[in-house]
Design a protein around this motif. Structure first.
Motif, PDB file in Angstrom:
ATOM      1  N   GLY A  95      25.441  37.083  25.546  1.00  0.00           N
ATOM      2  CA  GLY A  95      26.844  36.745  25.393  1.00  0.00           C
ATOM      3  C   GLY A  95      27.238  35.499  26.160  1.00  0.00           C
ATOM      4  O   GLY A  95      26.451  34.929  26.908  1.00  0.00           O
ATOM      5  N   THR A  96      28.472  35.099  25.942  1.00  0.00           N
ATOM      6  CA  THR A  96      29.031  33.934  26.612  1.00  0.00           C
ATOM      7  C   THR A  96      30.365  34.328  27.243  1.00  0.00           C
ATOM      8  O   THR A  96      31.185  34.997  26.588  1.00  0.00           O
ATOM      9  CB  THR A  96      29.249  32.784  25.610  1.00  0.00           C
ATOM     10  OG1 THR A  96      28.001  32.420  25.042  1.00  0.00           O
ATOM     11  CG2 THR A  96      29.866  31.585  26.292  1.00  0.00           C
ATOM     12  N   LEU A  97      30.574  33.918  28.476  1.00  0.00           N
ATOM     13  CA  LEU A  97      31.819  34.200  29.179  1.00  0.00           C
ATOM     14  C   LEU A  97      32.558  32.891  29.444  1.00  0.00           C
ATOM     15  O   LEU A  97      31.971  31.941  29.988  1.00  0.00           O
ATOM     16  CB  LEU A  97      31.544  34.904  30.516  1.00  0.00           C
ATOM     17  CG  LEU A  97      32.761  35.180  31.411  1.00  0.00           C
ATOM     18  CD1 LEU A  97      33.710  36.169  30.743  1.00  0.00           C
ATOM     19  CD2 LEU A  97      32.314  35.690  32.775  1.00  0.00           C
ATOM     20  N   THR A  98      33.814  32.826  29.031  1.00  0.00           N
ATOM     21  CA  THR A  98      34.643  31.640  29.258  1.00  0.00           C
ATOM     22  C   THR A  98      35.906  32.071  29.999  1.00  0.00           C
ATOM     23  O   THR A  98      36.549  33.054  29.611  1.00  0.00           O
ATOM     24  CB  THR A  98      35.037  30.967  27.933  1.00  0.00           C
ATOM     25  OG1 THR A  98      33.847  30.614  27.217  1.00  0.00           O
ATOM     26  CG2 THR A  98      35.868  29.727  28.183  1.00  0.00           C
ATOM     27  N   VAL A  99      36.246  31.340  31.036  1.00  0.00           N
ATOM     28  CA  VAL A  99      37.420  31.660  31.852  1.00  0.00           C
ATOM     29  C   VAL A  99      38.305  30.425  31.946  1.00  0.00           C
ATOM     30  O   VAL A  99      37.830  29.343  32.299  1.00  0.00           O
ATOM     31  CB  VAL A  99      37.017  32.133  33.263  1.00  0.00           C
ATOM     32  CG1 VAL A  99      38.253  32.434  34.100  1.00  0.00           C
ATOM     33  CG2 VAL A  99      36.103  33.345  33.187  1.00  0.00           C
ATOM     34  N   ARG A 100      39.564  30.585  31.608  1.00  0.00           N
ATOM     35  CA  ARG A 100      40.548  29.511  31.756  1.00  0.00           C
ATOM     36  C   ARG A 100      41.624  30.004  32.726  1.00  0.00           C
ATOM     37  O   ARG A 100      42.464  30.818  32.350  1.00  0.00           O
ATOM     38  CB  ARG A 100      41.171  29.145  30.408  1.00  0.00           C
ATOM     39  CG  ARG A 100      40.192  28.568  29.403  1.00  0.00           C
ATOM     40  CD  ARG A 100      40.867  28.198  28.096  1.00  0.00           C
ATOM     41  NE  ARG A 100      39.925  27.675  27.132  1.00  0.00           N
ATOM     42  CZ  ARG A 100      39.572  26.382  27.043  1.00  0.00           C
ATOM     43  NH1 ARG A 100      40.096  25.499  27.878  1.00  0.00           N
ATOM     44  NH2 ARG A 100      38.709  25.993  26.123  1.00  0.00           N
ATOM     45  N   THR A 101      41.560  29.535  33.930  1.00  0.00           N
ATOM     46  CA  THR A 101      42.484  29.982  34.973  1.00  0.00           C
ATOM     47  C   THR A 101      43.587  28.947  35.201  1.00  0.00           C
ATOM     48  O   THR A 101      43.411  27.761  34.899  1.00  0.00           O
ATOM     49  CB  THR A 101      41.746  30.210  36.303  1.00  0.00           C
ATOM     50  OG1 THR A 101      41.059  29.010  36.665  1.00  0.00           O
ATOM     51  CG2 THR A 101      40.759  31.340  36.183  1.00  0.00           C
ATOM     52  N   PRO A 102      44.735  29.367  35.749  1.00  0.00           N
ATOM     53  CA  PRO A 102      45.798  28.400  36.051  1.00  0.00           C
ATOM     54  C   PRO A 102      45.437  27.552  37.266  1.00  0.00           C
ATOM     55  O   PRO A 102      44.617  27.956  38.100  1.00  0.00           O
ATOM     56  CB  PRO A 102      47.007  29.293  36.347  1.00  0.00           C
ATOM     57  CG  PRO A 102      46.419  30.568  36.836  1.00  0.00           C
ATOM     58  CD  PRO A 102      45.133  30.742  36.087  1.00  0.00           C
ATOM     59  N   GLU A 103      46.038  26.397  37.338  1.00  0.00           N
ATOM     60  CA  GLU A 103      45.832  25.543  38.506  1.00  0.00           C
ATOM     61  C   GLU A 103      46.427  26.181  39.757  1.00  0.00           C
ATOM     62  O   GLU A 103      45.884  26.041  40.847  1.00  0.00           O
ATOM     63  CB  GLU A 103      46.480  24.171  38.278  1.00  0.00           C
ATOM     64  CG  GLU A 103      45.840  23.341  37.189  1.00  0.00           C
ATOM     65  CD  GLU A 103      44.564  22.664  37.659  1.00  0.00           C
ATOM     66  OE1 GLU A 103      44.262  22.759  38.863  1.00  0.00           O
ATOM     67  OE2 GLU A 103      43.881  22.055  36.813  1.00  0.00           O
ATOM     68  N   ALA A 104      47.555  26.870  39.590  1.00  0.00           N
ATOM     69  CA  ALA A 104      48.267  27.404  40.751  1.00  0.00           C
ATOM     70  C   ALA A 104      49.116  28.582  40.323  1.00  0.00           C
ATOM     71  O   ALA A 104      49.383  28.790  39.129  1.00  0.00           O
ATOM     72  CB  ALA A 104      49.138  26.324  41.396  1.00  0.00           C
ATOM     73  N   VAL A 105      49.552  29.356  41.310  1.00  0.00           N
ATOM     74  CA  VAL A 105      50.560  30.400  41.135  1.00  0.00           C
ATOM     75  C   VAL A 105      51.595  30.229  42.236  1.00  0.00           C
ATOM     76  O   VAL A 105      51.347  29.575  43.254  1.00  0.00           O
ATOM     77  CB  VAL A 105      49.941  31.818  41.189  1.00  0.00           C
ATOM     78  CG1 VAL A 105      48.951  32.016  40.055  1.00  0.00           C
ATOM     79  CG2 VAL A 105      49.287  32.076  42.535  1.00  0.00           C
ATOM     80  N   GLY A 106      52.751  30.828  42.025  1.00  0.00           N
ATOM     81  CA  GLY A 106      53.821  30.732  43.014  1.00  0.00           C
ATOM     82  C   GLY A 106      53.744  31.842  44.046  1.00  0.00           C
ATOM     83  O   GLY A 106      53.570  33.017  43.699  1.00  0.00           O
ATOM     84  N   PHE A 107      53.848  31.469  45.303  1.00  0.00           N
ATOM     85  CA  PHE A 107      53.846  32.448  46.387  1.00  0.00           C
ATOM     86  C   PHE A 107      55.052  33.367  46.250  1.00  0.00           C
ATOM     87  O   PHE A 107      56.198  32.917  46.223  1.00  0.00           O
ATOM     88  CB  PHE A 107      53.895  31.694  47.726  1.00  0.00           C
ATOM     89  CG  PHE A 107      53.795  32.570  48.938  1.00  0.00           C
ATOM     90  CD1 PHE A 107      52.584  33.108  49.318  1.00  0.00           C
ATOM     91  CD2 PHE A 107      54.915  32.847  49.693  1.00  0.00           C
ATOM     92  CE1 PHE A 107      52.485  33.902  50.444  1.00  0.00           C
ATOM     93  CE2 PHE A 107      54.832  33.640  50.823  1.00  0.00           C
ATOM     94  CZ  PHE A 107      53.617  34.173  51.198  1.00  0.00           C
ATOM     95  N   ALA A 108      54.807  34.665  46.127  1.00  0.00           N
ATOM     96  CA  ALA A 108      55.830  35.696  45.939  1.00  0.00           C
ATOM     97  C   ALA A 108      56.497  35.599  44.575  1.00  0.00           C
ATOM     98  O   ALA A 108      57.542  36.218  44.358  1.00  0.00           O
ATOM     99  CB  ALA A 108      56.879  35.658  47.040  1.00  0.00           C
ATOM    100  N   GLY A 109      55.891  34.849  43.661  1.00  0.00           N
ATOM    101  CA  GLY A 109      56.462  34.697  42.331  1.00  0.00           C
ATOM    102  C   GLY A 109      55.839  35.636  41.317  1.00  0.00           C
ATOM    103  O   GLY A 109      54.998  36.484  41.623  1.00  0.00           O
ATOM    104  N   GLN A 110      56.251  35.463  40.069  1.00  0.00           N
ATOM    105  CA  GLN A 110      55.735  36.275  38.977  1.00  0.00           C
ATOM    106  C   GLN A 110      54.352  35.775  38.549  1.00  0.00           C
ATOM    107  O   GLN A 110      53.966  34.630  38.819  1.00  0.00           O
ATOM    108  CB  GLN A 110      56.698  36.222  37.791  1.00  0.00           C
ATOM    109  CG  GLN A 110      58.059  36.838  38.088  1.00  0.00           C
ATOM    110  CD  GLN A 110      57.962  38.325  38.349  1.00  0.00           C
ATOM    111  OE1 GLN A 110      57.683  39.114  37.443  1.00  0.00           O
ATOM    112  NE2 GLN A 110      58.177  38.727  39.590  1.00  0.00           N
TER     113      GLN A 110
END
Length: 442
Positions: A44-59
């Motif tokens: 199989g192949t695994l692909t991950v697209r993650t965000p650059e950042a998240v907000g501290f205490a945010g959604q």
């Protein structure tokens, strides 16, 4: 960002990948080591697209993990997830959700929290990712750093980044078929004040400035309190969309000695990702405000509980305002010299006080009153202030003799003395008014 790795089922490959897998920070990838794979059916192949950042205490912020089955038979995969953060991470600081491919509902991944030496980790597992041979399943996911539960935010602790590890396995064997690692930065919401005047007058007009709430993060914020802390003598108003001003209620926290705060948008407000709001504020200080420096401090509280100002807290640099006393305007005094008026002339007749000769019982030798000068030994009547005498046409006033004191009689030399006395009386009254005002302020 994304990463892709091809995986095959092999005991030797699992051992080599577990031993030689490399974690990369700052946006690079960690791929399993390439080994001589034994023949097998699980590929199989695994692909991950993650965000650059998240907000501290945010959604949470959306990302995807995609599993492609390149093998020859249908396989049920499992996805093992782990986050690593700094040692100051509190419980309930990380959340991971996924959308169930079967019914499209969002489901929270149960996470177990472990506090280690110098770091903290959360572990979770998604089971039953069934992928047919030659097919792909994309999992819609989201990750966040809420720093606590709704209305129960952590009041301390934190971290600057999240290292997310995604590992693909096959249930029952739990062999490591491949692992991808990404680092996600953690950014913060912030509020601030702008264009705050340096001084304010106690009991005077309010000062006006802007309160700025800025959310540069990709996370939305809810259960938010945008607060200004001011002096207990201050009244805070905000301008509404229709241009009118509304007075905000002052709120105190658990300690009654703390300065009160006001919620600029109310408790449990919200702001979208990447948004900025500017609120026009005016603050007035009552007449009892202690003179000197006072602070205006902005703070953001997320997930407050029942006690105000107790939750995940982010405060910014505020401004100092100098409260000064109102300026006392001096009592105005006239600088215009009053116009002299002729003094009344005393006559012995009974026909009046005109300037024409009278024919009364005193005879006919009476001269016009304007030519009459009283005898030098004549004194003014008791309690009578002599009025100034009009100057005689064509006659220059006598020059004062050096060293001579002002005369006390009723002659023309009394005009400067009377005017000086009147001026002193006027200044004295003004001084009393000023002192009275100062005493009332003291």
């Amino acid at each position: 960002m994304s990463s892709t790795t091809r995986i095959r089922r092999s005991r030797r490959a699992v051992a080599v990948a577990a031993t030689l897998g490399v974690l990369a920070l700052g946006g690079s990838l960690a791929l399993p080591a390439q080994a001589a794979f034994a023949d097998g059916v699980h590929q199989g192949t695994l692909t991950v697209r993650t965000p650059e950042a998240v907000g501290f205490a945010g959604q949470p912020v959306a990302f995807t993990e995609t599993v492609t089955n390149t093998g020859t038979e249908t396989t049920a995969f499992s996805l093992v997830l782990q986050t690593t953060t700094e040692a100051g991470t509190p419980p309930h600081a990380i959340t991971i959700d996924y959308k169930d491919p079967a019914n499209g509902t969002w489901t929270s991944v149960p996470l177990e929290f472990y506090r280690g030496d110098g770091e903290a980790t959360y572990h979770g597992l998604i089971n039953g990712i069934t992928v047919a041979a030659g097919k792909t399943v994309k999992l819609d996911m989201r990750i966040g750093a809420p720093m606590g539960l709704p209305h129960d935010g952590a009041s301390n602790g934190g971290f600057r980044s999240i290292t997310l590890s995604s590992r693909l396995t096959v249930p029952g064997t739990w062999e490591n078929l491949g692992e991808l690692v990404r680092t996600i930065s953690v950014e913060s919401i912030a509020n601030s004040v702008a264009h705050v005047p340096a001084t304010a007058v106690a009991g005077g007009e309010p000062i006006e400035f802007d309160a700025v709430l800025s959310n540069p993060t990709p996370s939305a914020y809810v259960n938010l309190g945008n607060v200004l802390f001011t002096d207990s003598h201050a009244t805070v108003q905000v301008r509404k969309a229709d241009g009118t001003w509304t007075t905000l209620k002052k709120v105190t926290g658990g300690d009654p000695d703390d300065k009160p705060g006001v919620y600029l948008q109310g408790r449990n407000s919200s702001i979208g990702a990447g948004k900025t709001t500017v609120t026009r504020v005016r603050v007035s200080y009552d007449g009892t405000t202690p003179l000197g420096a006072t602070e205006i401090n902005p703070c953001v509280f997320v997930n407050e509980g029942s006690t105000p100002f107790l939750g995940t807290t982010l405060c910014s640099q505020g401004s100092t305002v100098k409260v000064v006393a109102p300026t006392s305007a001096p009592t105005p005094t006239s600088t215009k010299t009053p116009t002299p008026t002729p003094a009344p002339t005393k006559t012995t007749g009974t026909s009046g006080t005109g300037t024409k000769p009278t024919t009364g019982t005193s005879g006919t030798d009476t001269k016009p009153a304007t030519d009459v000068r009283p005898a030098t030994d004549t004194k003014p009547a008791t309690d009578t202030v002599p009025a100034p005498v009009a100057p005689v046409a064509g006659v220059a006033p006598a020059a004062p003799v050096a060293g001579e004191l002002a005369a006390t009689g009723a002659g023309s030399d009394t005009v400067p003395a009377v005017a000086a006395a009147a001026a002193l009386a006027t200044l004295g009254a003004g001084a009393l008014v000023l002192v009275g005002r100062l005493r009332r302020r003291s």
